[in-house]
Design a protein around this motif. Structure first.
Motif, mmCIF file in Angstrom:
data_model
loop_
_atom_site.group_PDB
_atom_site.id
_atom_site.type_symbol
_atom_site.label_atom_id
_atom_site.label_comp_id
_atom_site.label_asym_id
_atom_site.label_seq_id
_atom_site.Cartn_x
_atom_site.Cartn_y
_atom_site.Cartn_z
ATOM 1 N N LEU A 66 -33.686 -7.128 31.247
ATOM 2 C CA LEU A 66 -34.216 -7.731 30.032
ATOM 3 C C LEU A 66 -34.402 -6.673 28.951
ATOM 4 O O LEU A 66 -34.094 -6.898 27.756
ATOM 5 C CB LEU A 66 -35.560 -8.431 30.368
ATOM 6 C CG LEU A 66 -36.236 -9.117 29.174
ATOM 7 C CD1 LEU A 66 -35.366 -10.204 28.576
ATOM 8 C CD2 LEU A 66 -37.602 -9.714 29.634
ATOM 9 N N ARG A 67 -34.921 -5.523 29.389
ATOM 10 C CA ARG A 67 -35.143 -4.450 28.405
ATOM 11 C C ARG A 67 -33.830 -3.997 27.777
ATOM 12 O O ARG A 67 -33.730 -3.796 26.580
ATOM 13 C CB ARG A 67 -35.861 -3.268 29.075
ATOM 14 C CG ARG A 67 -36.251 -2.195 28.080
ATOM 15 C CD ARG A 67 -37.108 -1.105 28.719
ATOM 16 N NE ARG A 67 -36.446 -0.419 29.813
ATOM 17 C CZ ARG A 67 -36.720 -0.605 31.093
ATOM 18 N NH1 ARG A 67 -37.687 -1.448 31.458
ATOM 19 N NH2 ARG A 67 -36.050 0.041 32.040
ATOM 20 N N ARG A 68 -32.799 -3.845 28.603
ATOM 21 C CA ARG A 68 -31.502 -3.411 28.067
ATOM 22 C C ARG A 68 -30.897 -4.485 27.151
ATOM 23 O O ARG A 68 -30.260 -4.173 26.150
ATOM 24 C CB ARG A 68 -30.561 -3.101 29.206
ATOM 25 C CG ARG A 68 -30.974 -1.850 29.972
ATOM 26 C CD ARG A 68 -29.991 -1.569 31.059
ATOM 27 N NE ARG A 68 -30.318 -0.310 31.756
ATOM 28 C CZ ARG A 68 -29.666 0.169 32.802
ATOM 29 N NH1 ARG A 68 -28.606 -0.521 33.265
ATOM 30 N NH2 ARG A 68 -30.055 1.299 33.393
ATOM 31 N N SER A 69 -31.111 -5.741 27.531
ATOM 32 C CA SER A 69 -30.571 -6.810 26.685
ATOM 33 C C SER A 69 -31.236 -6.829 25.331
ATOM 34 O O SER A 69 -30.583 -6.983 24.273
ATOM 35 C CB SER A 69 -30.765 -8.165 27.384
ATOM 36 O OG SER A 69 -30.075 -8.194 28.613
ATOM 37 N N LEU A 70 -32.560 -6.685 25.305
ATOM 38 C CA LEU A 70 -33.271 -6.679 24.022
ATOM 39 C C LEU A 70 -32.861 -5.467 23.177
ATOM 40 O O LEU A 70 -32.728 -5.569 21.953
ATOM 41 C CB LEU A 70 -34.790 -6.669 24.294
ATOM 42 C CG LEU A 70 -35.372 -7.945 24.919
ATOM 43 C CD1 LEU A 70 -36.870 -7.779 25.225
ATOM 44 C CD2 LEU A 70 -35.176 -9.131 23.995
ATOM 45 N N THR A 71 -32.654 -4.336 23.852
ATOM 46 C CA THR A 71 -32.231 -3.134 23.105
ATOM 47 C C THR A 71 -30.862 -3.356 22.460
ATOM 48 O O THR A 71 -30.591 -2.981 21.309
ATOM 49 C CB THR A 71 -32.171 -1.917 24.031
ATOM 50 O OG1 THR A 71 -33.479 -1.717 24.609
ATOM 51 C CG2 THR A 71 -31.759 -0.676 23.277
ATOM 52 N N GLY A 72 -29.947 -3.990 23.213
ATOM 53 C CA GLY A 72 -28.622 -4.258 22.650
ATOM 54 C C GLY A 72 -28.685 -5.203 21.469
ATOM 55 O O GLY A 72 -27.989 -5.034 20.456
ATOM 56 N N ILE A 73 -29.547 -6.265 21.632
ATOM 57 C CA ILE A 73 -29.653 -7.223 20.529
ATOM 58 C C ILE A 73 -30.229 -6.534 19.307
ATOM 59 O O ILE A 73 -29.787 -6.773 18.159
ATOM 60 C CB ILE A 73 -30.524 -8.420 20.976
ATOM 61 C CG1 ILE A 73 -29.807 -9.205 22.089
ATOM 62 C CG2 ILE A 73 -30.849 -9.309 19.794
ATOM 63 C CD1 ILE A 73 -30.686 -10.308 22.722
#
Length: 484
Positions: free
Chosen positions: A4-11
């Motif tokens: 989730l953290r990596r996904s939010l960072t990418g977004i």
């Protein structure tokens, strides 16, 4: 959780990227709109200035020089011919090609046997004619004496007739005696007439003898001339050419066996155009005695002579144009008849003219004058003469003006130029000086020290290199030798 953290960072990074792209697009759009709404920028224009070579129209008096080609010839050329035919029994040692002879020198002798025999016969005829004349003169004297005697006898017969008539008138004489006296007187008169005829015949004989003697003397003179013609002498000092005879050969009457040329009386014949000929006439239309210079350049040998024009040809000649002129040479050293030479003729002097390069004058006889603010102006001149690569023009109102020496299609009226006097800029311009860094200076000094130069030259060049500024010509020369 990590996913989730990596996904939010990418977004988040994608959102930031999109914002930056949108911001950049807006900046580009604003710049384009601002550029389109702004007025076009104008840059200051610099006028183009052309460098030109110039000359000054300085009024002066110039003697134009006309250059043509001509051929040398001798004013005295004599064909040596034999007046009589026969065998050559003597020929001078100088009777060769190029032989030099003097006036009166015996050149050739032909066998005079036949001519001498004819002369002897004519002399014998002369003696006969002289004897005949003497005999006629003696006969004339006798005829005169006989006539005188006949006249005396006739006078006596006349006196006897007169006495007979007187006696007959007095009755003493007879008629028969008178008739006898008349017959005797008539016979005496007839004898006088006969003696007069004899006297006339004697006088006619003298006339015939005198005529015969005169004819014989003429034949004698002709025979003596034929004997003299067996010897040929040089008419003047000169050089022989085209010799075609030698001892033992045979020549015919009027055969040319050599040509005698006087090399000291040379003249040059040359042809000029009609317009050039017109410039050599004076106010009365007579040909002027213009000075000429003759040059012969062959294999580095430059022969020159001077002279003056003496005359012109009587006719133009079939298929020819212009005029044929002749000039007598004052000197002749090295020249020979037949040489093809260059002739320079000095025309009458022209006043108020200037000599400029031919490239300065256009075909319409205009020049470009450097006017105020170094701008070109068009001016009209009159072309007088062409002298090689230069022309002579009349100055007139353009005296002292500076004109373009070399015209080009880029030049015209109104164009601004930078005048350059040929030779003046190079003479007055100081040498270009440059500053050297320490490394470059050290390399040049080391090269000079290692070079094969005299010590005084090395010291002088090193002294120049140690200065703050050095001539660019010196640096360029040394670096070209270093190979850099």
């Amino acid at each position: 959780m990590r996913f989730l953290r990596r996904s939010l960072t990418g977004i988040f990074l994608l959102a930031v990227t999109l914002v930056l792209v949108a911001w950049a697009g807006e900046m580009i759009r604003s710049a384009v709109v601002a550029s389109m709404n702004e007025e076009p920028r104008s840059f200051p224009q610099r006028e183009r200035v052309l460098a030109v070579n110039v000359v000054t129209l300085t009024p002066q008096t110039i003697v134009p020089e006309l250059t043509v080609f001509g051929e040398l010839r001798s004013q005295r050329t004599l064909d040596l011919r034999s007046a009589t035919g026969g065998t050559v029994i003597f020929a001078s040692e100088d009777l060769i090609e190029g032989g030099t002879v003097t006036a009166g020198q015996l050149l050739l002798r032909i066998d005079p046997v036949e001519a001498q025999a004819a002369l002897d016969r004519v002399r014998a005829d002369l003696q006969d004619a002289q004897a005949e004349l003497r005999d006629a003169e003696r006969a004339l004297v006798l005829a005169e004496d006989e006539l005188a005697a006949a006249r005396e006898q006739a006078m006596l017969r006349e006196q006897a007739l007169t006495r007979a008539r007187d006696l007959a008138e007095r009755g003493v004489g007879t008629a028969a005696a008178v008739e006898t006296a008349e017959l005797a007187s008539s016979s005496a008169q007839a004898s006088v007439l006969s003696r007069r005829q004899a006297l006339a015949s004697a006088q006619a004989r003298i006339d015939q003898a005198t005529t015969r003697l005169a004819r014989t003397r003429i034949n004698l003179a002709e025979a003596e001339r034929n004997v003299d013609d067996t010897q040929v002498f040089a008419a003047f000092d000169g050089t022989l050419s085209e010799v075609t005879v030698s001892p033992g050969g045979r020549v015919t009457a009027n055969e040319r066996f050599a040509q005698l040329v006087d090399p000291t009386r040379l003249e040059v014949s040359f042809r000029v155009s009609t317009s050039q000929y017109a410039r050599l006439l004076d106010d009365t239309g007579a040909l002027i005695k213009a000075p000429v210079a003759v040059a012969l350049d062959v294999s580095g040998v430059n022969l020159r002579a001077t002279g003056r024009i003496t005359r012109e040809g009587a006719t133009v000649g079939t298929g020819q144009t212009g005029r044929l002129l002749f000039a007598r040479l004052d000197t002749y050293a090295g020249f020979r008849p037949g040489d093809f030479v260059t002739v320079s003729i000095q025309e009458p002097a022209l006043d108020d003219v200037a000599r400029v390069p031919a490239t300065a004058v256009a075909a319409d006889q205009t020049v470009l004058v450097v006017g105020p603010e170094d701008r070109l102006e068009m001016a009209q001149v009159t072309l007088q003469r062409r002298q090689g690569d230069d022309v002579i023009v009349s100055v007139g109102e353009n005296a002292g003006a500076t004109i373009v020496a070399e015209r080009s299609p880029l030049l015209g009226a109104g164009i601004k130029v930078r005048p350059i006097v040929p030779g003046a800029e190079l003479a007055d311009a100081p040498p270009e000086m440059i500053a050297l860094d320490d490394d470059r200076r050290a390399k040049l000094i080391a090269f000079v020290n290692e070079g094969r130069m005299p010590d005084d030259v090395k010291a002088r060049i090193i002294g120049q290199l140690e200065q703050d500024e050095v001539s660019s010509e010196t640096v360029t020369r040394l670096e070209s030798r270093m190979g850099s």
